[in-house]
Design an enzyme around this catalytic site. Structure first.
Site: not given
Ligand code: COA
Length: 391
Positions: A83, A115, A237
């Site tokens: 992609e 993906c 994935h």
């Molecule tokens: N210590 C340990 N864990 C922590 C933490 C800390 N200090 N702070 C946050 N976390 C955990 C959260 O609890 C969460 O866990 P969970 O998924 O089990 O709920 C995880 O870390 C991620 O935290 P979150 O606040 O949800 O992260 P974010 O809003 O910054 O973004 C994504 C997470 C995945 C949405 C972001 O990285 C993203 O947009 N990625 C691209 C898209 C993607 O990968 N999609 C996945 C499907 S294809």
């Protein structure tokens, strides 16, 4: 149930980038607790391409050892899934022709569906080989996962290419016939033509991934797939590696099954080791997970492995296979580990500069100084023609 002709992965190799950014560095600069990245996302580092690297240079580096070993006499098809296309018309794998001395008697095409596309390539390869078992198909999954600087997706970036030779009577993994699929029109992640980074609704993408995984599993079972307890390992994935445990837990919940965390870890964690340090590699990530499983598990001969492919937008597929006896002799574990360890650490300011350079694609003539120490590089884009070099 297996294919009448035994078909699957005969050889597998990977390549990643010249640079690596430690996520402790990123956490410090973003003022984030590093535990969020290491524990919350399950990521330690991310591969960062040099200015003269792209999907073509990674694809060439991944495929070269496979072609050196097996030759190209029976190679009839090359499918490059990505992609991170470098052109809207020309298939990126055509640039591999001179770099890898590909024969002119091959059909070459590029596939795209976020993906997921490498999994479509695998299914298409099975069809071609079923028609003529002497044919071999080279699949290359190559992607650079790039999100906006300072966005939630930034710590999940990465890049890699995984090359797989698909043949009859394979040496590493024999694929089963049943497959489960699920698709829907969802705006969870996409990249319009004018953008170099993805647009993503992260929360929706996680939710959709989980729904698609359990739906693809249900379809897999409805089509005669194996039962859950037949599997020794599950490859998911991996946009970030915490997704493997999360997805497996979700699958078990939908099936009304309870497993302790250590039992979940035992069937998914070996398949996350490489992805944890390379980062997301979009369509390559599931196959990097397979490589990680092969390189980090104790003996898997005769064991069944389940695969869950997910591409936002969205398409998901669940399929399975059996590891072939003697597969270990065909692995490149030391080379793989050396390649990861040999990446050059990039400073945070330089990482931001490289990211910005990539976000502004070359619209006039561009010449690239040698930056990568890898075996292939992009030397110039002149009159919109890309030129590559084997170093
Ligand atoms: N210590 C340990 N864990 C922590 C933490 C800390 N200090 N702070 C946050 N976390 C955990 C959260 O609890 C969460 O866990 P969970 O998924 O089990 O709920 C995880 O870390 C991620 O935290 P979150 O606040 O949800 O992260 P974010 O809003 O910054 O973004 C994504 C997470 C995945 C949405 C972001 O990285 C993203 O947009 N990625 C691209 C898209 C993607 O990968 N999609 C996945 C499907 S294809």
């Amino acid at each position: 149930m297996i294919n009448a002709v035994s078909i699957g992965i005969h050889d597998i190799a990977f390549a990643t980038t010249h640079y690596v950014l430690d996520l402790d560095d990123l956490a410090r600069h973003r003022g984030v607790d590093p535990a969020k990245y290491h524990l919350g996302l399950g990521q330690d580092a991310m591969s960062i391409p040099a200015a003269d690297e792209d999907i073509v240079t990674m694809a060439a580096a991944a495929a070269a050892p496979i072609l050196q070993l097996h030759g190209t006499d029976n190679l009839r098809t090359v499918l490059l899934a990505t992609e991170t296309a470098v052109d809207q018309s020309k298939a990126a794998a055509l640039y591999l022709h001179p770099l890898l001395n590909l024969p002119s008697t091959t059909r070459i095409v590029e596939l795209k569906q976020a993906c997921y596309a490498a999994t479509a390539a695998l299914q298409f390869a099975i069809g071609l080989i079923t028609r003529n078992p002497a044919d071999q198909v080279l699949i290359i999954a190559a992607d650079i996962a790039r999100y906006d600087l300072d966005s939630p997706g930034e710590p999940t970036q990465g890049a890699a290419a995984v090359a797989m030779l698909v043949t009859a009577d394979p040496a590493i993994l024999q694929l089963d016939s049943p497959s489960g699929v699920y698709s829907d029109d969802i705006m969870d992640f996409w990249r319009p033509n004018h953008r170099s980074t993805a647009v993503v609704d992260g929360e929706l993408s996680v939710r959709t991934y989980l729904t698609a995984t359990s739906q693809a599993w249900a379809d897999y079972r409805n089509n005669g797939g194996r039962q859950l307890d037949e599997f020794s390992a599950f490859c998911y994935h991996l946009p970030y590696t915490a997704m493997a445990r999360k997805a497996h837990k979700h699958l078990l919940e939908t099936l009304g099954i309870e497993w302790p965390n250590d039992r979940i870890a035992a069937v998914v964690d070996a398949g996350t080791r490489y992805n944890r340090t390379i980062g997301n590699s979009y369509t390559a990530s599931l196959y990097l997970s397979l490589l990680s499983l092969l390189d980090h598990s104790s003996e898997l001969s005769g064991r069944a492995v389940a695969f869950f492919s997910y591409g936002s937008g969205c398409v998901s597929e669940c399929f399975s296979g059996t590891i072939r006896p003697g597969y270990r002799q065909h692995l490149r574990t030391a080379d793989n580990q050396h390649q990861i360890a040999a990446r050059t650490p990039i400073s945070y300011p330089r990482y931001r500069a490289v990211h910005t350079e990539h976000a502004n694609p070359c619209i006039a003539d561009c010449y690239f100084d040698q930056d990568t120490a890898g075996p292939y590089r992009l030397t110039e884009i002149v009159n919109d023609k890309r030129r590559y070099q084997k170093i």
